[in-house]
Design a protein around this motif. Sequence first.
Motif, short mmCIF file in Angstrom:
data_model
loop_
_atom_site.label_atom_id
_atom_site.label_comp_id
_atom_site.label_asym_id
_atom_site.label_seq_id
_atom_site.Cartn_x
_atom_site.Cartn_y
_atom_site.Cartn_z
N LEU A 224 -5.87 4.86 7.26
CA LEU A 224 -6.49 4.21 6.10
C LEU A 224 -6.62 2.72 6.32
N TYR A 225 -7.39 2.10 5.43
CA TYR A 225 -7.46 0.65 5.39
C TYR A 225 -7.18 0.21 3.96
N ALA A 226 -6.16 -0.64 3.80
CA ALA A 226 -5.79 -1.15 2.48
C ALA A 226 -6.37 -2.55 2.32
N ALA A 227 -7.29 -2.69 1.38
CA ALA A 227 -8.01 -3.94 1.14
C ALA A 227 -7.13 -4.92 0.36
N PRO A 228 -7.55 -6.20 0.29
CA PRO A 228 -6.74 -7.20 -0.42
C PRO A 228 -6.45 -6.88 -1.89
N ASP A 229 -7.36 -6.14 -2.55
CA ASP A 229 -7.13 -5.79 -3.95
C ASP A 229 -6.24 -4.57 -4.12
N GLY A 230 -5.74 -4.03 -3.03
CA GLY A 230 -4.85 -2.86 -3.10
C GLY A 230 -5.57 -1.54 -2.99
N ARG A 231 -6.89 -1.57 -3.04
CA ARG A 231 -7.66 -0.33 -2.93
C ARG A 231 -7.64 0.15 -1.48
N CYS A 232 -7.38 1.42 -1.29
CA CYS A 232 -7.37 2.00 0.04
C CYS A 232 -8.68 2.73 0.28
N ALA A 258 -10.13 17.37 5.34
CA ALA A 258 -9.91 16.72 4.05
C ALA A 258 -8.67 17.27 3.39
N ASN A 259 -7.81 16.36 2.94
CA ASN A 259 -6.59 16.72 2.22
C ASN A 259 -6.44 15.70 1.08
N PRO A 260 -7.17 15.89 -0.02
CA PRO A 260 -7.21 14.88 -1.08
C PRO A 260 -5.84 14.52 -1.64
N GLY A 261 -4.95 15.50 -1.79
CA GLY A 261 -3.63 15.22 -2.32
C GLY A 261 -2.83 14.30 -1.42
N LEU A 262 -2.88 14.56 -0.13
CA LEU A 262 -2.16 13.72 0.82
C LEU A 262 -2.78 12.33 0.90
N ALA A 263 -4.10 12.26 0.81
CA ALA A 263 -4.77 10.96 0.80
C ALA A 263 -4.34 10.13 -0.39
N ARG A 264 -4.27 10.75 -1.56
CA ARG A 264 -3.84 10.02 -2.77
C ARG A 264 -2.39 9.57 -2.65
N CYS A 265 -1.54 10.42 -2.13
CA CYS A 265 -0.13 10.08 -1.97
C CYS A 265 0.04 8.88 -1.03
N SER A 266 -0.70 8.86 0.06
CA SER A 266 -0.62 7.77 1.02
C SER A 266 -1.12 6.47 0.40
N ALA A 267 -2.23 6.55 -0.34
CA ALA A 267 -2.78 5.35 -0.98
C ALA A 267 -1.83 4.81 -2.04
N ARG A 268 -1.20 5.70 -2.80
CA ARG A 268 -0.24 5.25 -3.83
C ARG A 268 0.93 4.52 -3.21
N LEU A 269 1.44 5.04 -2.09
CA LEU A 269 2.56 4.38 -1.43
C LEU A 269 2.16 2.98 -0.96
N CYS A 270 0.98 2.84 -0.37
CA CYS A 270 0.53 1.53 0.11
C CYS A 270 0.41 0.55 -1.05
N ARG A 271 -0.12 1.01 -2.16
CA ARG A 271 -0.23 0.11 -3.33
C ARG A 271 1.15 -0.26 -3.86
N ALA A 272 2.05 0.69 -3.89
CA ALA A 272 3.38 0.44 -4.45
C ALA A 272 4.17 -0.58 -3.64
N ILE A 273 4.01 -0.57 -2.33
CA ILE A 273 4.78 -1.48 -1.49
C ILE A 273 4.01 -2.75 -1.15
N GLY A 274 2.75 -2.84 -1.58
CA GLY A 274 1.95 -4.04 -1.32
C GLY A 274 1.41 -4.14 0.08
N TYR A 275 1.17 -3.00 0.71
CA TYR A 275 0.68 -3.04 2.09
C TYR A 275 -0.81 -3.39 2.11
#
Length: 402
Positions: A224-232, A258-275
Amino acid sequence: MDVRRVELDRSVPALLFKVGRYPLHQGSVGAVRSLGRAGVPVHAVVEDAFTPTARSRHLARRHVWPTTGLEDPAALVDRLLRIGRRLPARAVLVPTDDEAALLAAGARDRLAECFLLPEIDPELPAGLAGKRGLYERCLAHGVPAPDTRFPADAEQLVAFADELGYPVVVKNPAPWERLRTPVVAGTTVVPDRRSLVALVGSPRGVLLQSYVPREFAQDWIVHLYAAPDGRCAPVFTGLKLRSWPPHAGVTTYARALANPGLARCSARLCRAIGYRGPADLDWRLDLRDGRYKLVDFNPRVGAQFRMFETDRGLDVVRALHLDLTGRPIPSGVQREGRRYIAEHLDVAAFVAYRGRTGAPGRPGFPPDRGGLEPAWLALDDPLPAAVTAVRALGLAIRRCGR
């Protein structure tokens, strides 16, 4: 593929950088091709002039610098800046291993003189690439992870392994340690107590992890790529089907699924930790309880990232360049079914897996609509594959001789 679907700023060069001597690095070749085909001048730090990366026709210039990982980090930064000052403009820095990513994040203020880098807490990449920091973050954010122990002495080593049960997984705990004071060559599955004691000389230099038996596991990849606004965006998911060494090594054959659930889980973690920036996450699905367990978080571009792209030709490296040059990252849909193969390793892996794949419980795959992405072979860039064949053969001969 029509690279015009993603327009990159061709006036901004890129520099690929990694630490340590492992010339057969498919992620670097993939990054050179991805950016070079889009018209970006690509520079790369290489061990010597006869590496696959150095011989790519898409490389604008190679910078021969054989690092080992034993250098003083400040000296590495100084040398990197000297290279940067010779580039035609401030360049997008693309770390392709954990050590380079940690070095870049920790020295971001200094490197900003010559390079464009994501804005991120300088300590965060080390806390994610290091196994203790990652495990603690998983516990704090409710993310499943394999049970992990950090023995401080020989007594704890044996006691923790008995507690986790055999087979048990042994790993080096942090990126720099794998180069400076490695206890094991890589992720190692140990079958019993006697083998563990014989393998591990210094318990302080390893961690132990519970093992999910391969007949009850699937290995999933998220890039993934996590942008400055936190959006992955983009977030790609795929299934590792073979690896070398078998069941515990690098990816040799995989497929984008495609694994939408795993994608959402990964994006949530990145947002939560500020990656922020590119990331490569390894998850192990435990079929016994249906939970995805986070095994590794690599705070950089993954070696097999070219397996993933959108219908507009966007991959993680191009997303990095777009973001750091102030251009919007276009939305798109993951190309489903796209396959990846590391040719020089998958021959042995294919034999070890007896022609099968390491995806138990998987009923089938979607039709092959995404094509095949070899790590080395490309009709428009043939020399990296030839160099890889020569160097891989030489390595095999030397090992047989020993």
